[in-house]
Enzyme design. Structure first.
Site, PDB file in Angstrom:
ATOM      1  CB  CYS A 188      -0.955  -0.024   1.183  1.00  0.00           C
ATOM      2  SG  CYS A 188      -0.192  -0.327   2.791  1.00  0.00           S
ATOM      3  N   GLY A 217       3.053   0.001   3.684  1.00  0.00           N
ATOM      4  CA  GLY A 217       3.103  -1.450   3.728  1.00  0.00           C
ATOM      5  C   GLY A 217       2.938  -2.043   5.106  1.00  0.00           C
ATOM      6  CG  ASP A 253      -1.584   1.023   8.627  1.00  0.00           C
ATOM      7  OD1 ASP A 253      -1.490   0.524   9.750  1.00  0.00           O
ATOM      8  OD2 ASP A 253      -1.235   2.182   8.364  1.00  0.00           O
ATOM      9  NE  ARG A 289      -1.964   3.249  11.425  1.00  0.00           N
ATOM     10  CZ  ARG A 289      -1.126   4.217  11.105  1.00  0.00           C
ATOM     11  NH1 ARG A 289      -0.961   5.246  11.930  1.00  0.00           N
ATOM     12  NH2 ARG A 289      -0.457   4.191   9.963  1.00  0.00           N
TER      13      ARG A 289
END
Length: 918
Positions: free
Chosen positions: A681, A684, A686, A727
């Site tokens: 993504c 790399g 999540d 997070r």
């Protein structure tokens, strides 16, 4: 006081000027690494010595005489030799229990702020010793630490004096004019003062010569009575859990349902705060306070919401799971002394209510005490223990629960004086060489090779594991290979080069993960990155034997049934395709990232590859969808008719489907077409972790066992760098009161909770394929934010292993779950690959009701038919507001109601009284 602050600041500025321009090893400005102050690791930059020191926790800080405690920054080596003192429970003159020596608020200024890059035991193993004569840098570091200590002490002293003065004034006058933020309902028997319009925080003297209002009579309890109440209603406390505050006679108690439980069923409500949680409980047992409303004779009993009409007698929230705390200050009427028993005469009293919001679904707990000062002390204690800040993670309960064992294991080298924690670490669930050897099996020759030195000390990529896997044609012992790998990493965001995460052990079919390339607006290229992917494609192709891509296993008709597409050409291999690249982002987002110097692969520069975008939203979209969905589930005004459409409009389920679909497609390309698949993504860690783990659940039956699932999570989330701390904001809160905790609210996102939702969907649809049941996933979701275990603390494997010592200093959630028999599925039948028809998987995705509606006000789940048999001998029935057993809250085990004779971590239970200090 101002002079001390000015002198300390001047000294710190002078010392900081000497350090300007100092750069880290990677060429950037040195940043503070994660420091566990409660279990600190101090790095001597010049002598190369790393000392492990267990400083006293904030509970043991010295009292500065003003009712608040201040941490004295001293040599942590000497502090480690002291017995940890604890704060206890005292009783004020009015009979109200109070807390003595609460810890300092927020962050403690560290002695040093150097970046830790060495293993704590490296000094012990290498035999290096400190220089006999301290260098100039040593003296400078000590001076900086002293100046920082003086500034911190002075600042806290000034803050404590101001706060104590404000609290004393408010408690003395009892006439503070009210204001409210998200005003809690006024407790029964209390009338809000009308027409008050003064500025919050101001006070007015009593008018008309009226005497101060008389507070409600609070029963005086000695320590033995408090211990008896705690033991009766909470059971045995967890290892390391101590009571730090105990209050009685709460005026108002409510939760997310909006019900005021203090006015229902009688009994006295108490507040017990420990190092781990805030617990509100009623002295009346459920079966004594129950006001049973029987169903009409003609109604089916399973359709009557009898449990929803009952009152819960225990409400709790782990301190670490608190997102924010809001105060409601208002005036209320109470009988004055002049009114006598008739209560004809009343006076106005100032009360404060607290509302705690949880990180999980925004659940709420509200309560009000009879004393303004007591409520203020509760608020200050929550601010201190729930939000210690990123640099004080050692104060979280995960470390406190094992503190005594760690302290007892410290040994001092008689020659060097270095301290060593001798407590053996818990075994790794993901052991890189062992796990990859299991995956490769007896495959010979193996197309892949294990790199143990490339990132052995996290020198290549700090957010990757220390064991990586690449193509066997590139050996890490070759200098040219090392140069190629470093250049490949430099072309990827955060140095996260492509690395294998799963192989089928038969041929070149495999899963790889990386981060986005640094393409930029100019279309930058990297010959090293292109060559590295070429090596992967060649290794996979040669292992298939014929040197050509394999033909599809199934006909177009079968593929159409599996994919749900009338024309499955999108699921067919194009000519010359040797590697499938799946970008988790929407195409528009990937293109927008080019403006920041990043982007996606240009397949024209990577011959033999195809690129696909999966349209999964970023962390901000996940956070917004989660908040919308949670608000719908917790709202009392949500229309039941439009509930389903409202949930869909939140887009939470849409994101779950996108992740499941991407995981299914990755497994499809690997299993059906025998291709290596590269997932990435932005960074790399999540979306890539989510999809890679889902694909492996479908491909590998080992990961559907209890042991395998823990290995999967440790590998693809913890070791490959999913930033749990960032997070989940462990030890950090939101809002104005928590602004100094250092959290970045924009980076908070429920990524791992979303992954667990995807796992729940698979387990719910195919329960026989998993060794664990949905309750396993539910309990695990409860401990994402609880900080009871250390597995989900910190951001990277490096921080857990080298900085925090998680496996030595905390308990493991995997051991806790493995010891429970109620999370296993009795009809488990080991199966092979799970590639169900994609429409079947997508169309059966539904709301995870027992997770997201757990604290909702309406009965969303049907009545459990066997709930009556679940009542314990003490009359306690753990349950949510819908009437089902409240398995996710973990009350049956946390409160040790069962007589299994085992602690929560699986060890033998000692017969100890609750740890209430006198």
């Amino acid at each position: 006081m101002a002079g001390i602050l000015e002198e300390a600041q001047a000294l710190m500025d002078e010392l900081n000027d000497d350090n300007e321009g100092v750069a880290s090893a990677d060429g950037g400005t040195r940043a503070d690494s994660l420091v566990i102050d409660g279990f600190s690791i101090d790095d001597d930059e010049d002598a190369g010595i790393v000392d492990i020191a267990l400083e006293d926790s904030p509970k043991a800080a010295e009292d500065d005489g003003g009712g608040k405690s201040t941490t004295v920054l001293d040599d942590p080596l000497s502090a480690a030799l002291q017995e940890p003192s604890t704060s206890g429970i005292s009783t004020s003159a009015s009979g109200t229990p109070t807390t003595t020596s609460p810890p300092p608020e927020q962050e403690t200024t560290p002695r040093r702020s150097s970046t830790l890059t060495l293993h704590p035991l490296q000094d012990e193993l290498s035999g290096s010793n400190a220089a006999a004569t301290p260098s100039f840098n040593d003296v400078r570091a000590q001076a900086r630490g002293f100046a920082s200590s003086v500034a911190t002490f002075a600042t806290k002293a000034a803050t404590n004096i101001a706060q104590q003065a404000a609290a004393a004034q408010a408690a003395a006058t009892q006439q503070a004019n009210g204001f409210s933020t998200n005003m809690a309902p006024i407790p029964g028997g209390v009338v809000q003062s009308p027409g008050v319009g003064m500025v919050p925080g101001t006070t007015t003297p009593p008018t008309g010569g009226a005497s101060p209002p008389t507070p409600p009579q609070v029963p005086h309890l000695d320590n033995e009575q408090k211990q008896a109440l705690i033991h009766q209603h909470l059971g045995d406390l967890l290892p390391g859990e101590r009571v730090i505050m105990f209050l009685t006679n709460l005026l108002h108690v409510s939760d997310s349902t909006g019900n005021d439980y203090s006015t229902r069923g009688g009994g006295m409500w108490c507040c017990c705060m420990t190092y781990y949680r805030v617990v509100l409980f009623c002295t009346t047992k459920p079966h004594e306070a129950a006001q049973e409303v029987l169903a009409p004779p003609s109604w089916a009993k399973s359709c009557w919401p009898s449990s929803s009409l009952e009152r819960p007698n225990l409400l709790q929230m782990p301190l670490s799971s608190i997102d924010r705390v809001e105060k409601s200050i208002y005036q209320a009427s109470s009988p004055s002394a002049a009114g006598g028993a008739s209560g004809a005469s009343t006076s106005m009293t100032t009360l404060m209510g607290l509302m705690m919001y949880g990180k999980d679904n925004g659940r709420q707990l509200r309560f009000t005490t009879p004393s303004y000062a007591d409520t203020l002390r509760v608020h200050e204690s929550i601010q201190t223990y729930a939000f210690p800040g990123r640099r004080n993670l050692g104060y979280l309960f995960a470390f406190e629960s094992k503190r005594n064992d760690v302290m007892a294991s410290i040994q001092v080298d008689p020659q060097t004086g270095a301290k060593q924690i001798t407590l053996p670490p818990l075994p790794k669930r993901f052991d890189g060489p062992k796990e990859y050897a299991r995956q490769f099996g007896s495959m010979s020759p193996c197309p892949w090779t294990i790199y143990t030195q490339l990132n052995g000390q996290y020198q290549l990529c700090m957010s990757y594991p220390n064991v990586l896997v690449g193509p066997s044609s590139l050996h890490e012992s070759n200098p040219d290979t090392l140069r190629l790998l470093r250049q490949t990493a430099a072309f990827r965001s955060e140095q996260r080069l492509p690395s294998l995460t799963w192989s089928n052990g038969k041929d070149g079919a495999s899963l790889w993960r990386a981060s986005q390339p640094k393409v930029g607006l100019q279309g930058n290229r990297s010959g090293a990155d292109e060559l590295y992917l070429k090596h992967i494609m060649e290794a996979a192709m040669l292992k298939r034997g014929d040197g050509q891509q394999t033909q599809p296993k199934f006909s177009k008709q079968v593929l159409s049934m599996l994919t749900g597409s009338t024309d499955p050409k999108d699921y067919m291999v194009t000519d010359g395709c040797l590697l499938k690249i799946m970008d988790m982002r929407p195409r528009a987002s990937a293109m927008a990232n080019r403006t920041g110097g990043y982007g996606y692969e240009n397949t024209a520069h990577y011959p033999g590859t195809t690129l696909q975008f999966c349209n999964i939203g970023n962390i901000h979209a996940v956070r917004d969808a989660y908040q919308k969905m949670s608000n719908i589930c917790l709202s009392q005004t949500t229309s039941d008719v439009t509930f389903g459409s409202a949930i869909e409009d939140s887009r939470w389920l849409s994101m779950v489907r996108l992740i499941l679909a991407a995981g299914w497609e990755a497994a499809f390309w690997v299993e059906v077409h025998r291709l290596p698949v590269l997932l990435h993504c932005s960074h790399g860690w999540d979306r890539t972790s989510q999809v890679a783990a889902i694909a492996q659940l479908l491909l590998d039956p080992y990961y559907r066992t209890l042991e395998g699932f823990s290995t999967l999570v440790e590998k693809d989330f913890m070791s490959f760098g999913h930033p749990f701390h960032t997070r989940c904001a462990h030890g950090e809160g939101r809002g104005a009161d928590q602004s100094s905790s250092g959290s970045d609210e924009g980076q908070i996102s429920q990524i791992f909770m979303q992954f667990l939702d995807c796992v729940y969907q698979l387990v719910a649809q195919y329960p026989e394929s998993f060794e664990f049941n949905t309750k396993y996933v539910l309990v695990l979701s409860e401990h994402v934010y609880s900080s009871r275990f250390g597995n989900m603390l910190c951001d990277t494997e490096r921080e857990r292993e080298l900085v925090a010592g998680i496996r030595q200093r905390t308990h493991s959630v995997w051991d806790y779950l493995a010891a429970r028999s109620d999370v296993r599925y009795a009809q488990y039948s080991p199966t092979g690959i799970m590639l169900m028809p994609l429409p079947t998987l997508m169309r059966n995705v539904h709301l995870w009701v027992d997770r997201h509606c757990m604290y909702g006000p309406k009965p969303t789940l049907r009545e459990s038919p066997d709930r009556a048999s679940a009542v314990t001998s003490e009359g306690v029935l753990p349950r949510d507001q819908q009437g089902l057993l409240r398995c996710a809250s973990d009350l049956m085990n946390e409160l040790s109601i069962s007589s299994s004779g085992m602690e929560d971590d699986g060890t033998a239970k000692d017969n100890q009284e609750p740890a209430v200090e006198a």
